[in-house]
Design a protein around this motif. Structure first.
Motif, PDB file in Angstrom:
ATOM      1  N   SER A 127      41.102  17.209   5.884  1.00  0.00           N
ATOM      2  CA  SER A 127      41.190  17.406   7.329  1.00  0.00           C
ATOM      3  C   SER A 127      42.222  18.468   7.684  1.00  0.00           C
ATOM      4  CB  SER A 127      41.515  16.082   8.025  1.00  0.00           C
ATOM      5  OG  SER A 127      40.474  15.143   7.829  1.00  0.00           O
ATOM      6  N   ARG A 128      43.365  18.454   7.005  1.00  0.00           N
ATOM      7  CA  ARG A 128      44.389  19.485   7.234  1.00  0.00           C
ATOM      8  C   ARG A 128      43.829  20.861   6.872  1.00  0.00           C
ATOM      9  NH1 ARG A 128      49.960  19.792   6.329  1.00  0.00           N
ATOM     10  NH2 ARG A 128      50.079  17.911   7.630  1.00  0.00           N
ATOM     11  N   ALA A 129      43.215  20.951   5.697  1.00  0.00           N
ATOM     12  CA  ALA A 129      42.701  22.240   5.231  1.00  0.00           C
ATOM     13  C   ALA A 129      41.548  22.729   6.104  1.00  0.00           C
ATOM     14  CB  ALA A 129      42.243  22.115   3.782  1.00  0.00           C
ATOM     15  N   ARG A 130      40.687  21.824   6.548  1.00  0.00           N
ATOM     16  CA  ARG A 130      39.569  22.195   7.429  1.00  0.00           C
ATOM     17  C   ARG A 130      40.085  22.844   8.697  1.00  0.00           C
ATOM     18  NH1 ARG A 130      37.473  17.153  10.265  1.00  0.00           N
ATOM     19  NH2 ARG A 130      39.553  17.508  11.150  1.00  0.00           N
ATOM     20  N   ASP A 131      41.147  22.270   9.282  1.00  0.00           N
ATOM     21  CA  ASP A 131      41.682  22.803  10.527  1.00  0.00           C
ATOM     22  C   ASP A 131      42.352  24.155  10.314  1.00  0.00           C
ATOM     23  OD1 ASP A 131      40.744  20.495  11.690  1.00  0.00           O
ATOM     24  OD2 ASP A 131      42.715  19.535  11.857  1.00  0.00           O
ATOM     25  N   ILE A 132      43.075  24.304   9.207  1.00  0.00           N
ATOM     26  CA  ILE A 132      43.705  25.590   8.898  1.00  0.00           C
ATOM     27  C   ILE A 132      42.648  26.665   8.698  1.00  0.00           C
ATOM     28  CG2 ILE A 132      45.020  26.829   7.123  1.00  0.00           C
ATOM     29  CD1 ILE A 132      46.662  24.257   6.727  1.00  0.00           C
ATOM     30  N   ALA A 133      41.615  26.338   7.925  1.00  0.00           N
ATOM     31  CA  ALA A 133      40.548  27.308   7.657  1.00  0.00           C
ATOM     32  C   ALA A 133      39.810  27.668   8.945  1.00  0.00           C
ATOM     33  CB  ALA A 133      39.580  26.742   6.618  1.00  0.00           C
ATOM     34  N   ARG A 134      39.551  26.669   9.771  1.00  0.00           N
ATOM     35  CA  ARG A 134      38.816  26.910  11.016  1.00  0.00           C
ATOM     36  C   ARG A 134      39.565  27.890  11.912  1.00  0.00           C
ATOM     37  NH1 ARG A 134      37.428  21.511  13.655  1.00  0.00           N
ATOM     38  NH2 ARG A 134      35.711  21.519  12.149  1.00  0.00           N
ATOM     39  N   ASP A 135      40.895  27.775  11.942  1.00  0.00           N
ATOM     40  CA  ASP A 135      41.702  28.699  12.738  1.00  0.00           C
ATOM     41  C   ASP A 135      41.594  30.140  12.239  1.00  0.00           C
ATOM     42  OD1 ASP A 135      42.572  26.667  14.360  1.00  0.00           O
ATOM     43  OD2 ASP A 135      44.516  26.422  13.353  1.00  0.00           O
ATOM     44  N   ARG A 136      41.140  30.295  10.999  1.00  0.00           N
ATOM     45  CA  ARG A 136      41.006  31.625  10.401  1.00  0.00           C
ATOM     46  C   ARG A 136      39.545  32.056  10.300  1.00  0.00           C
ATOM     47  NH1 ARG A 136      45.561  29.231   9.290  1.00  0.00           N
ATOM     48  NH2 ARG A 136      47.385  30.340   8.499  1.00  0.00           N
ATOM     49  N   GLY A 137      38.675  31.357  11.012  1.00  0.00           N
ATOM     50  CA  GLY A 137      37.273  31.756  11.064  1.00  0.00           C
ATOM     51  C   GLY A 137      36.443  31.333   9.872  1.00  0.00           C
ATOM     52  N   ILE A 138      36.917  30.323   9.144  1.00  0.00           N
ATOM     53  CA  ILE A 138      36.207  29.850   7.952  1.00  0.00           C
ATOM     54  C   ILE A 138      35.919  28.360   8.079  1.00  0.00           C
ATOM     55  CG2 ILE A 138      36.445  29.409   5.475  1.00  0.00           C
ATOM     56  CD1 ILE A 138      37.905  32.027   5.203  1.00  0.00           C
ATOM     57  N   ILE A 139      34.699  27.978   7.755  1.00  0.00           N
ATOM     58  CA  ILE A 139      34.326  26.565   7.695  1.00  0.00           C
ATOM     59  C   ILE A 139      34.538  26.070   6.270  1.00  0.00           C
ATOM     60  CG2 ILE A 139      32.353  24.981   7.718  1.00  0.00           C
ATOM     61  CD1 ILE A 139      31.245  26.589  10.072  1.00  0.00           C
ATOM     62  N   LEU A 140      35.305  25.005   6.120  1.00  0.00           N
ATOM     63  CA  LEU A 140      35.454  24.340   4.825  1.00  0.00           C
ATOM     64  C   LEU A 140      34.404  23.229   4.774  1.00  0.00           C
ATOM     65  CD1 LEU A 140      36.853  23.712   2.140  1.00  0.00           C
ATOM     66  CD2 LEU A 140      38.552  22.384   3.431  1.00  0.00           C
ATOM     67  N   ALA A 141      33.278  23.523   4.150  1.00  0.00           N
ATOM     68  CA  ALA A 141      32.156  22.581   4.157  1.00  0.00           C
ATOM     69  C   ALA A 141      32.441  21.371   3.289  1.00  0.00           C
ATOM     70  CB  ALA A 141      30.882  23.276   3.684  1.00  0.00           C
ATOM     71  N   ASP A 142      32.944  21.603   2.083  1.00  0.00           N
ATOM     72  CA  ASP A 142      33.327  20.509   1.196  1.00  0.00           C
ATOM     73  C   ASP A 142      34.277  21.049   0.141  1.00  0.00           C
ATOM     74  OD1 ASP A 142      31.694  21.721  -0.847  1.00  0.00           O
ATOM     75  OD2 ASP A 142      29.957  20.631  -0.118  1.00  0.00           O
ATOM     76  N   THR A 143      34.925  20.155  -0.553  1.00  0.00           N
ATOM     77  CA  THR A 143      35.878  20.558  -1.579  1.00  0.00           C
ATOM     78  C   THR A 143      36.117  19.405  -2.533  1.00  0.00           C
ATOM     79  OG1 THR A 143      38.020  21.656  -1.925  1.00  0.00           O
ATOM     80  CG2 THR A 143      37.974  19.830  -0.346  1.00  0.00           C
ATOM     81  N   LYS A 144      36.629  19.731  -3.717  1.00  0.00           N
ATOM     82  CA  LYS A 144      36.958  18.679  -4.677  1.00  0.00           C
ATOM     83  C   LYS A 144      38.395  18.848  -5.156  1.00  0.00           C
ATOM     84  CE  LYS A 144      34.961  21.096  -8.698  1.00  0.00           C
ATOM     85  NZ  LYS A 144      33.983  21.000  -9.798  1.00  0.00           N
ATOM     86  N   PHE A 145      39.050  17.716  -5.338  1.00  0.00           N
ATOM     87  CA  PHE A 145      40.431  17.682  -5.802  1.00  0.00           C
ATOM     88  C   PHE A 145      40.518  16.884  -7.091  1.00  0.00           C
ATOM     89  CE2 PHE A 145      40.729  17.478  -1.055  1.00  0.00           C
ATOM     90  CZ  PHE A 145      41.224  18.746  -0.848  1.00  0.00           C
ATOM     91  N   GLU A 146      41.584  17.158  -7.840  1.00  0.00           N
ATOM     92  CA  GLU A 146      41.928  16.318  -8.985  1.00  0.00           C
ATOM     93  C   GLU A 146      43.349  15.799  -8.770  1.00  0.00           C
ATOM     94  OE1 GLU A 146      40.946  17.391 -12.955  1.00  0.00           O
ATOM     95  OE2 GLU A 146      39.400  18.803 -12.313  1.00  0.00           O
ATOM     96  N   PHE A 147      43.533  14.536  -9.088  1.00  0.00           N
ATOM     97  CA  PHE A 147      44.823  13.888  -8.914  1.00  0.00           C
ATOM     98  C   PHE A 147      45.267  13.236 -10.216  1.00  0.00           C
ATOM     99  CE2 PHE A 147      42.983  13.816  -4.621  1.00  0.00           C
ATOM    100  CZ  PHE A 147      44.055  14.226  -3.845  1.00  0.00           C
ATOM    101  N   GLY A 148      46.579  13.089 -10.340  1.00  0.00           N
ATOM    102  CA  GLY A 148      47.153  12.332 -11.437  1.00  0.00           C
ATOM    103  C   GLY A 148      48.371  11.571 -10.954  1.00  0.00           C
ATOM    104  N   TYR A 149      48.867  10.684 -11.777  1.00  0.00           N
ATOM    105  CA  TYR A 149      50.045   9.903 -11.404  1.00  0.00           C
ATOM    106  C   TYR A 149      51.262  10.354 -12.195  1.00  0.00           C
ATOM    107  CZ  TYR A 149      47.659   6.496  -8.452  1.00  0.00           C
ATOM    108  OH  TYR A 149      46.986   5.894  -7.425  1.00  0.00           O
TER     109      TYR A 149
END
Length: 299
Positions: A191-213
């Protein structure tokens, strides 16, 4: 059949142990036990790592990831320790190398979708669901979803497809608490990245992340919000009901499936080398994505 057309030989660097060669990144471990991640200029399509590289691609991915890590720092910690080049490393590693924490990785691709396309569209067409989540009738390719959804996948080996799985399956594999944390953080970051991208004229349609502990702390790892791990669409060209223009390797996919390439995707022969015009157009798209998002010129 798929995998590497020509698997590269790992670079030998004193003090570093080579751990793994992925589609794009080479992973090493230093004497302190930290991971050294080097983003190459390799490019993959249709589960093949192609024989032709895209100049600067690894540097663009690395620098864009670093920019995003800064934008997200208040939401989730990341794995980056240093961008300093290890002693004895080749000069070509400059700008494409990250020294990172060694984490206990969660064996799940944490995928967030705000728009319907790709494998999500295929499932929706059959069942009106994505990863078991019910969606409204009437959506088409490129439709914005009522709200972003968490659609995890199992992480596949090189040459294999990631497989979409339900949230319940993730909870069964990694535990209910970890699954809930993955979903919450993934959707917050998206949601944060979608809003940042939208302000720059880009739609973030989907994305994937990797996490670790790191102990009990969930940490964002690998690359983040690049054209390799995300679908970026120019907002002024968005039109639901058709395939969208994108900032990624679509030039490569289109050429490989054209008659010009002379390649049968369903056959057993590996794909051919890319022509220079496709290489240049693909590099330009990666650079444009970096520039539009960061506001910094890529040189």
């Amino acid at each position: 059949m798929s995998g590497f057309v020509e698997k590269p030989k790992p670079v030998e660097v004193p003090g570093l142990v080579h751990l793994h060669t992925g589609k794009v990144r080479d992973l090493y471990q230093n004497e302190a036990g930290d991971l050294v991640m080097v983003a190459s200029d390799r490019i993959s399509a249709f589960d093949w790592v192609l024989p032709t590289e895209i100049p600067d691609k690894g540097r663009i991915l690395t620098q864009l990831s670093l920019w995003w890590f800064d934008q997200l720092a208040d939401l989730v910690p990341n794995h980056v320790l240093s961008t300093e080049l290890p002693a004895g490393a080749p000069a070509d590693w400059q700008g494409r190398t990250l020294v990172c924490k060694s984490l206990k990785m969660v064996p799940v691709e944490a995928v967030a979708r705000g728009y319907l396309t790709g494998s999500g569209l295929l499932e929706y067409t059959e069942s009106r669901t994505v990863c078991g989540l019910a969606l409204p009738e009437g959506l088409v390719d490129g439709s914005e979803l009522p709200a972003p959804i968490f659609t995890p996948a199992t992480k596949a080996a090189v040459g294999e497809h990631d497989e979409n799985v339900s949230y319940e399956e993730v909870a069964r594999q990694v535990g209910a608490d970890t699954a809930a944390q993955l979903r919450q953080v993934t959707l917050a970051v998206y949601s944060r990245a979608r809003d940042i991208a939208r302000d720059r004229g880009i739609i973030l349609a989907d994305t994937k992340f990797e996490f670790g502990y790191e102990g009990e702390t969930l940490v964002l790892a690998d690359e983040v919000l690049t054209p390799d791990s995300s679908r970026f669409w120019p907002a002024d060209q968005w039109q639901p009901g058709r395939a969208q223009a994108s900032y990624d390797k679509q030039f490569v996919r289109d050429w490989l499936t054209s008659g010009e390439a002379g390649w049968d995707r369903a056959g057993e022969q590996p794909p051919p080398a890319l022509p220079q015009n496709v290489v240049e157009a693909t590099r330009a798209k990666y650079a444009e994505a970096y520039e539009r998002l960061t506001g910094v010129s890529w040189t």
